[in-house]
Motif scaffolding. Structure first.
Motif, mmCIF file in Angstrom:
data_model
loop_
_atom_site.group_PDB
_atom_site.id
_atom_site.type_symbol
_atom_site.label_atom_id
_atom_site.label_comp_id
_atom_site.label_asym_id
_atom_site.label_seq_id
_atom_site.Cartn_x
_atom_site.Cartn_y
_atom_site.Cartn_z
ATOM 1 N N HIS A 35 29.370 4.053 -26.180
ATOM 2 C CA HIS A 35 30.299 4.183 -26.989
ATOM 3 C C HIS A 35 31.842 3.459 -25.938
ATOM 4 C CE1 HIS A 35 29.418 5.720 -31.174
ATOM 5 N NE2 HIS A 35 28.371 5.866 -30.058
ATOM 6 N N VAL A 37 36.285 3.061 -25.722
ATOM 7 C CA VAL A 37 37.338 3.766 -26.369
ATOM 8 C C VAL A 37 37.535 3.018 -25.540
ATOM 9 C CG1 VAL A 37 38.166 5.550 -27.347
ATOM 10 C CG2 VAL A 37 35.691 5.455 -27.435
ATOM 11 N N GLN A 39 41.933 3.342 -24.233
ATOM 12 C CA GLN A 39 43.699 4.219 -24.786
ATOM 13 C C GLN A 39 44.213 2.668 -23.943
ATOM 14 O OE1 GLN A 39 43.671 7.909 -23.380
ATOM 15 N NE2 GLN A 39 44.705 8.350 -24.700
ATOM 16 N N LEU A 45 43.721 6.170 -29.370
ATOM 17 C CA LEU A 45 42.003 6.034 -28.578
ATOM 18 C C LEU A 45 41.804 5.251 -30.134
ATOM 19 C CD1 LEU A 45 41.477 9.895 -28.279
ATOM 20 C CD2 LEU A 45 41.524 8.461 -26.554
ATOM 21 N N TRP A 47 38.236 2.623 -30.861
ATOM 22 C CA TRP A 47 36.595 2.850 -30.536
ATOM 23 C C TRP A 47 36.916 1.041 -30.981
ATOM 24 C CZ3 TRP A 47 33.581 1.058 -34.246
ATOM 25 C CH2 TRP A 47 31.632 1.159 -34.189
ATOM 26 N N LEU A 50 29.210 0.228 -29.831
ATOM 27 C CA LEU A 50 28.405 1.112 -29.074
ATOM 28 C C LEU A 50 27.393 0.203 -29.229
ATOM 29 C CD1 LEU A 50 26.138 1.514 -32.146
ATOM 30 C CD2 LEU A 50 28.035 2.336 -32.471
ATOM 31 N N ASP A 59 26.603 -2.971 -32.078
ATOM 32 C CA ASP A 59 27.385 -2.171 -33.154
ATOM 33 C C ASP A 59 29.172 -2.827 -32.515
ATOM 34 O OD1 ASP A 59 27.759 -0.786 -36.164
ATOM 35 O OD2 ASP A 59 28.098 -2.749 -35.451
ATOM 36 N N TYR A 60 29.547 -3.228 -33.176
ATOM 37 C CA TYR A 60 31.387 -4.106 -32.715
ATOM 38 C C TYR A 60 31.967 -4.165 -34.372
ATOM 39 C CZ TYR A 60 28.703 -5.957 -29.485
ATOM 40 O OH TYR A 60 27.986 -6.342 -27.836
ATOM 41 N N PRO A 61 33.713 -3.063 -34.139
ATOM 42 C CA PRO A 61 34.271 -3.237 -35.550
ATOM 43 C C PRO A 61 34.400 -4.975 -35.395
ATOM 44 C CG PRO A 61 35.505 -1.878 -33.636
ATOM 45 C CD PRO A 61 33.949 -1.948 -32.922
ATOM 46 N N PHE A 95 36.880 3.675 -21.410
ATOM 47 C CA PHE A 95 35.781 4.476 -21.519
ATOM 48 C C PHE A 95 34.604 4.534 -22.142
ATOM 49 C CE2 PHE A 95 39.331 7.998 -20.538
ATOM 50 C CZ PHE A 95 40.078 7.683 -20.558
ATOM 51 N N GLU A 99 27.442 9.557 -27.090
ATOM 52 C CA GLU A 99 27.216 10.268 -28.743
ATOM 53 C C GLU A 99 26.779 11.120 -29.027
ATOM 54 O OE1 GLU A 99 27.229 7.440 -31.971
ATOM 55 O OE2 GLU A 99 25.201 8.681 -32.632
ATOM 56 N N SER A 103 25.284 13.483 -34.495
ATOM 57 C CA SER A 103 26.843 13.646 -34.999
ATOM 58 C C SER A 103 27.392 12.482 -34.469
ATOM 59 C CB SER A 103 27.526 14.930 -34.872
ATOM 60 O OG SER A 103 28.656 14.771 -35.780
ATOM 61 N N ASN A 104 28.235 12.072 -35.176
ATOM 62 C CA ASN A 104 29.041 10.326 -34.530
ATOM 63 C C ASN A 104 29.722 10.887 -33.904
ATOM 64 O OD1 ASN A 104 27.504 9.211 -37.294
ATOM 65 N ND2 ASN A 104 26.577 8.581 -35.284
ATOM 66 N N CYS A 105 30.006 12.001 -32.900
ATOM 67 C CA CYS A 105 31.385 11.919 -32.389
ATOM 68 C C CYS A 105 31.319 11.644 -31.293
ATOM 69 C CB CYS A 105 32.034 12.919 -32.782
ATOM 70 S SG CYS A 105 31.571 14.551 -32.946
ATOM 71 N N PHE A 106 31.830 12.554 -29.472
ATOM 72 C CA PHE A 106 31.495 11.895 -28.707
ATOM 73 C C PHE A 106 31.549 13.110 -27.492
ATOM 74 C CE2 PHE A 106 31.706 8.244 -30.549
ATOM 75 C CZ PHE A 106 32.808 6.966 -31.234
ATOM 76 N N TYR B 36 39.504 16.342 -30.921
ATOM 77 C CA TYR B 36 39.824 16.755 -28.913
ATOM 78 C C TYR B 36 40.837 16.830 -28.290
ATOM 79 C CZ TYR B 36 35.959 12.925 -30.024
ATOM 80 O OH TYR B 36 34.637 12.083 -30.877
ATOM 81 N N GLN B 89 39.501 12.265 -35.512
ATOM 82 C CA GLN B 89 38.850 10.947 -35.545
ATOM 83 C C GLN B 89 37.460 11.201 -37.175
ATOM 84 O OE1 GLN B 89 34.794 11.418 -32.770
ATOM 85 N NE2 GLN B 89 34.050 9.545 -33.407
ATOM 86 N N TYR B 91 34.151 9.615 -38.643
ATOM 87 C CA TYR B 91 33.227 9.105 -38.385
ATOM 88 C C TYR B 91 32.212 9.210 -39.749
ATOM 89 C CZ TYR B 91 32.290 13.702 -36.987
ATOM 90 O OH TYR B 91 31.985 15.430 -36.813
ATOM 91 N N TRP B 94 32.650 3.703 -42.017
ATOM 92 C CA TRP B 94 33.302 2.122 -41.754
ATOM 93 C C TRP B 94 34.591 1.761 -41.571
ATOM 94 C CZ3 TRP B 94 30.516 -0.473 -37.346
ATOM 95 C CH2 TRP B 94 30.899 -1.730 -37.235
#
Lengths: 119, 108
Positions: A35, A37, A39, A45, A47, A50, A59-61, A95, A99, A103-106, B36, B89, B91, B94
């Motif tokens: 991904h 991110v 700042q 932060l 996003w 990814l 995939d983009y927002p 940054f 992932e 789990s969809n965190c970093f 985080y 955060q 997740y 969407w």
């Protein structure tokens, strides 16, 4: 050990594009989504999207659709983030972040790349 | 879009004290929430994921709890190295990876 090493700082003029790289090591590159991110100075932060290093799917927002392109080079285990039509509000530290499996965190982050947009 | 609200914006505590940070989401995210830590000039560091699971190498003094729309990050005893900014955060929905605005934990 897992490492994500990003490219250096860039200074760009409004309207230009920037391409930031993130070289991964210490794990199987194609097994983990990556991904991006950003700042802004003194801010939180945000996003940006990814990429699946295995197939290259992205995939983009909505905010960044049409302006951001993420790509990868599996031969060098490197992902790229290109942002076009830069404006002053794009000045930020960018940054890459891996992932967490399942789990969809970093869990691992690059050191960050400062992009300054200024005329 | 899910709105994330962290409180307080700044929390002043003395080393050794217990501290609790809050994160609220505008819609339920189940337990799909992470915390985080970020120190000045550094990248964020994952502390907690799935609301309550500590990430690898994270000390037991950090704990996360909550589900749905209300979450907390608790420090059983704040250490000097814990003074930093903390972000939650979500997740679950969407755009998947929405962050809160951050809480600064500072020395009292």
């Amino acid at each position: 050990q897992v490492q994500l090493v990003q490219s250096g700082a860039e200074v760009k003029k409004p309207g230009a594009s920037v391409k930031v790289s993130c070289k991964a090591s210490g794990y199987t590159f194609t097994n983990y989504y990556m991904h991006w991110v950003r700042q802004a100075p003194g801010q939180g932060l945000e996003w940006m999207g990814l990429i699946n290093p295995s197939g290259g799917g992205t995939d983009y927002p909505r905010k960044f659709q049409g302006r951001v392109t993420m790509s990868r080079d599996t031969s060098t285990s490197t992902v790229y983030m290109e942002l076009s039509s830069l404006r002053s509000e794009d000045t930020a530290v960018y940054f890459c972040a891996r992932e967490v499996d399942g789990s969809n965190c970093f869990d691992y982050w690059g050191q960050g790349s400062l992009v300054t947009v200024s005329s | 879009e899910i709105v994330m609200t962290q409180s307080p914006a700044t929390l002043s505590v003395s080393p050794g004290e217990r501290a609790t940070l809050s994160c609220r989401t505008s819609q339920s995210v189940s337990v799909k929430l992470a915390w985080y830590q970020q120190k000045p000039g550094q990248s964020p560091r994952l502390l907690i994921y799935d609301a309550s699971t500590r990430a690898t190498g994270i000390p037991a003094r950090f704990s996360g709890s909550g589900s749905g729309t209300e979450f907390t990050l608790t420090f059983s005893s704040v250490q000097s190295e814990d003074f930093a900014v903390y972000y939650c955060q979500q997740y679950n929905k969407w755009p998947l990876y929405t962050f809160g605005q951050g809480t600064k934990l500072e020395i009292k």
